[in-house]
Design an enzyme around this catalytic site. Structure first.
Site, short mmCIF file in Angstrom:
data_model
loop_
_atom_site.label_atom_id
_atom_site.label_comp_id
_atom_site.label_asym_id
_atom_site.label_seq_id
_atom_site.Cartn_x
_atom_site.Cartn_y
_atom_site.Cartn_z
N SER A 1 0.84 -1.19 0.00
CA SER A 1 0.00 0.00 0.00
C SER A 1 0.88 1.25 0.00
CB SER A 1 -0.96 -0.04 1.19
OG SER A 1 -1.92 0.99 1.11
N ASP B 1 -9.50 -4.01 -6.03
CA ASP B 1 -8.75 -2.98 -5.31
C ASP B 1 -8.87 -1.65 -6.04
OD1 ASP B 1 -6.96 -1.46 -3.87
OD2 ASP B 1 -5.19 -2.63 -4.44
N HIS C 1 -7.77 -4.79 -1.28
CA HIS C 1 -6.71 -3.99 -0.68
C HIS C 1 -6.57 -4.29 0.82
CE1 HIS C 1 -3.96 -0.54 -1.04
NE2 HIS C 1 -4.20 -0.39 0.25
#
Length: 408
Positions: free
Chosen positions: A194, A348, A378
């Site tokens: 991320s 995502d 995610h």
């Protein structure tokens, strides 16, 4: 007296239960869990708990008791699984002002080991050394590598570009002392998830041309955000209500870390902060035209950018900084980057950022390995060892990363 003490306690319990019911009701009507995803009910349940923590954090922040990110980090760390691994030596250190955690295999080795520098996710607000402890332990044990986890400083005390600076400084410190930690200079990998993955891209670019330091062998980016300019890519539109990173959470994370008022989030989302001349310059890298057709929904291409608003640009022009948008780096820098391993998820909001960066690297001759998990979402990687709370895509992600690192 006992009865008097029970009154506020019962009142608190009723309040907490009421907030939870409200969160569940809201999430059932707003969150979208695609039918193709595995274990949709479990995902909804975990997302409701996550949103519950955020909601309580927002209430505490308005009461000026503590900030929302501090509360969520505290709660996340309380449920983090930190097991002592008999095969690893784990050491908490500080590289200057940056807390780090070093994971070293105890078994003797006839030669220096591979080194893995890991940056955790969380959007500059969430995540910690503790919440990613089990993942880093697993990477160190399964790949027989020395792993350095970087606990960069976060909002609300720190804003852009502190995450980048902390990770860069910690990485340089580590690279200068590889022999001390038993790491082979030619086998250092930088890995992140991320926001941590975004920072991997930024740091590897910053290290290009630094001949006084060992060269990075490879970079691993798990669901990165490599630009904050075109937020109308297909994945943003298709997955804007999919847990865990919904549009609402994403925009809140971005605005808070970037010290931008939330009133500008609609202008950011619609591209009203994009000057025409900038779009002309950057669209070859961040346009949805670069996304393969199989990831698009026919007839749903949004008009981007929206009508330009100069005041929005003035408030958000730091979003064009290459430390926020590594995809905008010059070709000369991109072409010198180490090989990359990119992981993307089908459900995502940041899926297309991975696809854009993949093309950007390949266009400049950088070797790229890409692993796409269609039913992934995610943040799933942090659940990989949570047993009943884990998902197939969680372990799939970790297995793919371990396999790639072992090939270095």
């Amino acid at each position: 007296m006992a009865v008097l003490l029970l009154v506020p306690l019962l009142g608190l319990l009723v309040f907490l239960l009421g907030v939870f019911i409200w969160v569940v009701f809201k999430e059932l009507h707003t969150a979208e869990v695609p039918s193709t995803m595995k274990y949709p009910i479990k995902l909804r349940a975990v997302h409701c708990v996550f949103q519950y923590a955020i909601t309580l954090g927002n209430i505490l922040e308005k009461l000026r008791i503590c900030s929302m990110p501090s509360f969520v980090r505290f709660m996340h760390d309380r449920v983090a699984i930190i097991k002592k691994d008999p095969k690893l030596l784990v050491t908490n250190l500080h590289f200057g002002t940056v807390p780090v955690r070093l994971f070293q295999p105890k078994a003797s080795s006839c030669s220096p080991r591979r080194g893995v520098i890991f940056y955790h996710g969380g959007g500059g607000l969430l995540g910690s050394l503790d919440s990613y402890h089990s993942l880093c332990s697993y990477l160190a044990r399964e790949t027989d590598s020395v792993v350095l986890s970087v606990g960069y400083r976060k909002y609300p005390d720190y804003h852009f570009p502190i995450v980048y600076r902390d990770c860069l400084n910690a990485t340089i410190h580590f690279l200068k002392r590889l022999q001390t930690y038993g790491v082979e200079a030619s086998r250092v990998v930088i890995c992140g998830e991320s926001m941590g993955a975004s920072t991997v891209a930024m740091v590897t670019q910053a290290l290009v041309g630094r001949t006084s330091l060992p060269q990075i062998r490879a970079q691993i980016l798990i669901s990165p955000a490599v630009q904050l300019l075109n937020l109308q890519l297909p994945s943003f539109c298709q997955n804007k209500n999919v847990p865990f990173l919904t549009q609402e959470i994403f925009m809140t994370l971005v605005c808070k870390y970037m010290a931008t008022d939330l009133s500008w989030k609609d202008a950011l989302w619609n591209g009203a902060c994009m000057p025409p001349e900038n779009w002309k310059k950057y669209q070859r890298w961040i346009s949805s035209d670069n996304i393969p057709d199989r990831f698009k929904n026919k007839g749903q291409e949004p008009q981007f950018p929206g009508p330009f608003i100069e005041s929005a640009y003035l408030e958000t022009k730091h979003f064009f900084d290459v430390r926020n948008a590594p995809i905008l780096a010059e070709d000369e820098i991109i072409s010198q980057l180490p090989e990359a391993f990119l992981v993307s998820y089908g459900h995502d909001i940041l899926r297309d950022d991975t696809l854009l960066y993949k093309k950007r690297l390949e266009d400049q001759g950088v070797p790229v390995s890409w692993y796409h998990i269609e039913d992934g979402f995610h943040g799933c990687i942090v659940l990989f060892d949570r047993k009943l709370l884990s998902f197939p895509c969680s372990q799939d992600t970790v297995n793919s990363v371990v396999s790639y690192i072992k090939g270095i």
